[in-house]
Write an enzyme that holds these catalytic residues in place. Sequence first.
Site, PDB file in Angstrom:
ATOM      1  N   ASP A  23     -76.075 -70.351  46.830  1.00  0.00           N
ATOM      2  CA  ASP A  23     -75.719 -71.755  46.915  1.00  0.00           C
ATOM      3  C   ASP A  23     -76.875 -72.518  46.265  1.00  0.00           C
ATOM      4  O   ASP A  23     -77.974 -71.972  46.140  1.00  0.00           O
ATOM      5  CB  ASP A  23     -75.570 -72.112  48.403  1.00  0.00           C
ATOM      6  CG  ASP A  23     -75.402 -73.597  48.621  1.00  0.00           C
ATOM      7  OD1 ASP A  23     -74.657 -74.236  47.852  1.00  0.00           O
ATOM      8  OD2 ASP A  23     -76.042 -74.124  49.554  1.00  0.00           O
ATOM      9  N   ASP A  25     -77.915 -76.408  46.671  1.00  0.00           N
ATOM     10  CA  ASP A  25     -78.633 -77.358  47.532  1.00  0.00           C
ATOM     11  C   ASP A  25     -78.941 -76.729  48.886  1.00  0.00           C
ATOM     12  O   ASP A  25     -78.041 -76.266  49.587  1.00  0.00           O
ATOM     13  CB  ASP A  25     -77.804 -78.631  47.712  1.00  0.00           C
ATOM     14  CG  ASP A  25     -77.553 -79.329  46.382  1.00  0.00           C
ATOM     15  OD1 ASP A  25     -78.534 -79.729  45.732  1.00  0.00           O
ATOM     16  OD2 ASP A  25     -76.380 -79.442  45.974  1.00  0.00           O
TER      17      ASP A  25
HETATM   18 MG   LIG Z   1     -76.126 -75.972  50.489  1.00  0.00          MG
END
Ligand SMILES: [Mg+2]
Length: 189
Positions: A23, A25
């Site tokens: 992922d 962020d």
């Molecule tokens: Mg995230």
Amino acid sequence: MLIYMPDSYSKNSPSSKRALFLDRDGVINKEVNYLYKIEDFEFIDGIFDLCKSAIEYDYRIIVATNQSGIARDYYSEADLEKLTRWMMREFAEHGIEISSVYACPHLTDCQARKPNPGMLLQAQKDFDLDLSQCIFIGDKERDMEAGLRAGIDNLILFSENVSAPEKLDSKIDIVSSLNQAKEKLFNEE
Ligand SMILES: [Mg+2]
Ligand SMILES: [Zn+2]
């Protein structure tokens, strides 16, 4: 779905069917709401070492990120592309090739938006991956759900303030640092 790949792949790019999915962020960079400016992008400690180990173990690095800030009009596709190309160059300067970045710009009703598994399934097709041998590191339960739905057996929930959610699938490990993730995943006896 937006897809960013390097212009060319280095010769020693892994031909592996395995990928470390990240992922963005909260895993690669510190969480900032609707981040799109390069100057607000701060890498999380340990991300480069983690990726280097993954490559040594013959995993490609693939990023899958929800970017609904585009649907919300907080930033544009051009902003995301600029930031993504910059991020890929930063990794390259650390000797790390990102095979691809997948981004879902939508807010609702998209098979790519996590917790739906669309981005992971697209990567499977693009790189002929064996998802059962892949790893997904995310910081939200929706990342874990997307991974489970794609058939990824090795899921890591990264949270600096570890308070384990009530019910976790047995395929999910929790870590409080990326270094801990590295030790868990790539620490050969
Ligand atoms: Mg995230
Ligand atoms: Zn989408």
